[in-house]
Design an enzyme around this catalytic site. Structure first.
Site, PDB file in Angstrom:
ATOM      1  N   CYS A  70       0.859  -1.188   0.000  1.00 11.25           N
ATOM      2  CA  CYS A  70       0.000   0.000   0.000  1.00 11.25           C
ATOM      3  C   CYS A  70       0.893   1.234   0.000  1.00 11.25           C
ATOM      4  O   CYS A  70       1.646   1.465   0.953  1.00 11.25           O
ATOM      5  CB  CYS A  70      -0.905  -0.003   1.230  1.00 11.25           C
ATOM      6  SG  CYS A  70      -1.773   1.556   1.506  1.00 11.25           S
ATOM      7  N   CYS A 177      -0.020   3.901  -6.689  1.00  5.63           N
ATOM      8  CA  CYS A 177      -0.987   3.222  -5.828  1.00  5.63           C
ATOM      9  C   CYS A 177      -1.109   1.818  -6.382  1.00  5.63           C
ATOM     10  O   CYS A 177      -1.211   1.638  -7.602  1.00  5.63           O
ATOM     11  CB  CYS A 177      -2.339   3.934  -5.839  1.00  5.63           C
ATOM     12  SG  CYS A 177      -3.668   2.997  -5.028  1.00  5.63           S
TER      13      CYS A 177
END
Length: 265
Positions: A70, A177
């Site tokens: 993440c 991302c």
């Protein structure tokens, strides 16, 4: 080797898929904190609290290495994860930054990641004269988690996000991302063919392979072997279907609470 990784949802699948391909014959524990999706609009304090809880949970799993799948948590709380886990921690931002060759780089990321300028700072550390422009993309993760990936809507949204970067004549674009590689085809429709797409998971996977190779001498001859365990904090019903779609596995998925000590093992 027992390897842990996490994301707020299915974005980390892009990391897991590349890691499995490059580093087979290992055990992987994937945690999706779906109850608090998305991370990309949360405050710094919220992300730090999440990092504390996630690292505590993974300590209980007795893993040998940890992958920060993440980017938002990577940008805000990497130091917390490293301190609490006390094992090798592999991160996306540092891995990607160390491979940059182009002089003009664009970054698509969540608002929380962009706010930290983590990609800019990491890239400039390796290549000080690089021009870096970061673009927040708040709509992408909710659209991806809702499976709104191949529609004209996401192409339209991508066009809006990419325009400021294209005006700066970027040479490469970092998908900052882990969800974003899932919409790479839509991004490619908008980008000139000359712009290189960079998925940080590729560099991370290579670093992990070097680590595993240095620690492990005997591999199983069965190159298709992989041990996968999945955990979620909500949406238990739908997660196996998403894993089947993106990873071609239909796993058993366990529901856990990161706020309680009564964890499922």
């Amino acid at each position: 080797m027992r390897i842990g990784l996490f994301d707020s949802g299915i974005g980390g699948f892009t990391v897991l898929k590349k890691v499995i391909k490059l580093c087979p014959n290992n055990s992987f524990i994937y945690l999706a904190d779906t109850a608090r999706l998305p991370y990309g609009i949360k405050t710094t304090n919220e992300i730090k609290k999440i990092a504390e809880e996630i690292s505590s949970w993974f300590r209980y799993q007795k893993i040998d290495a940890f992958l920060v799948a993440c980017n938002t948590t990577n940008a805000i709380a990497l130091d917390i994860l490293k301190k609490n886990l006390d094992i090798p921690v592999f991160d996306l931002i540092g891995s990607a930054a160390s491979t940059i060759q182009e002089s003009r780089v664009g970054v698509l990321a969540t608002p929380s990641t962009v706010k930290t300028k983590a990609y800019t700072n990491a890239i400039l550390e390796f290549k000080p004269k690089t021009f870096v422009i970061e673009q927040p993309c708040p709509a992408f993760v909710p659209m991806i988690e809702m499976d709104n990936i191949n529609s004209d809507d996401i192409t339209d949204v991508a066009t809006g996000y990419l325009q400021p970067l294209l005006k700066q004549k970027i040479h490469s674009l970092i998908l900052g991302c882990s969800h974003y590689p899932l919409i790479a085809p839509s991004l490619r429709k908008v980008l000139p063919s000359s712009v290189k797409l960079i998925d940080p998971a590729e560099a991370l996977s290579f670093k992990l392979k070097l680590f595993i190779d240095s620690k492990t001498s005997n591999y199983s001859k069965n190159k298709n072997f992989v041990d996968l365990k999945f955990y979620v904090t909500s949406n238990l019903k739908h997660f196996p279907n998403k894993a089947k779609h993106w990873l071609n596995v239909f796993p058993e998925v366990n529901l856990v609470s990161l706020q309680k000590k009564g964890w499922v093992s």
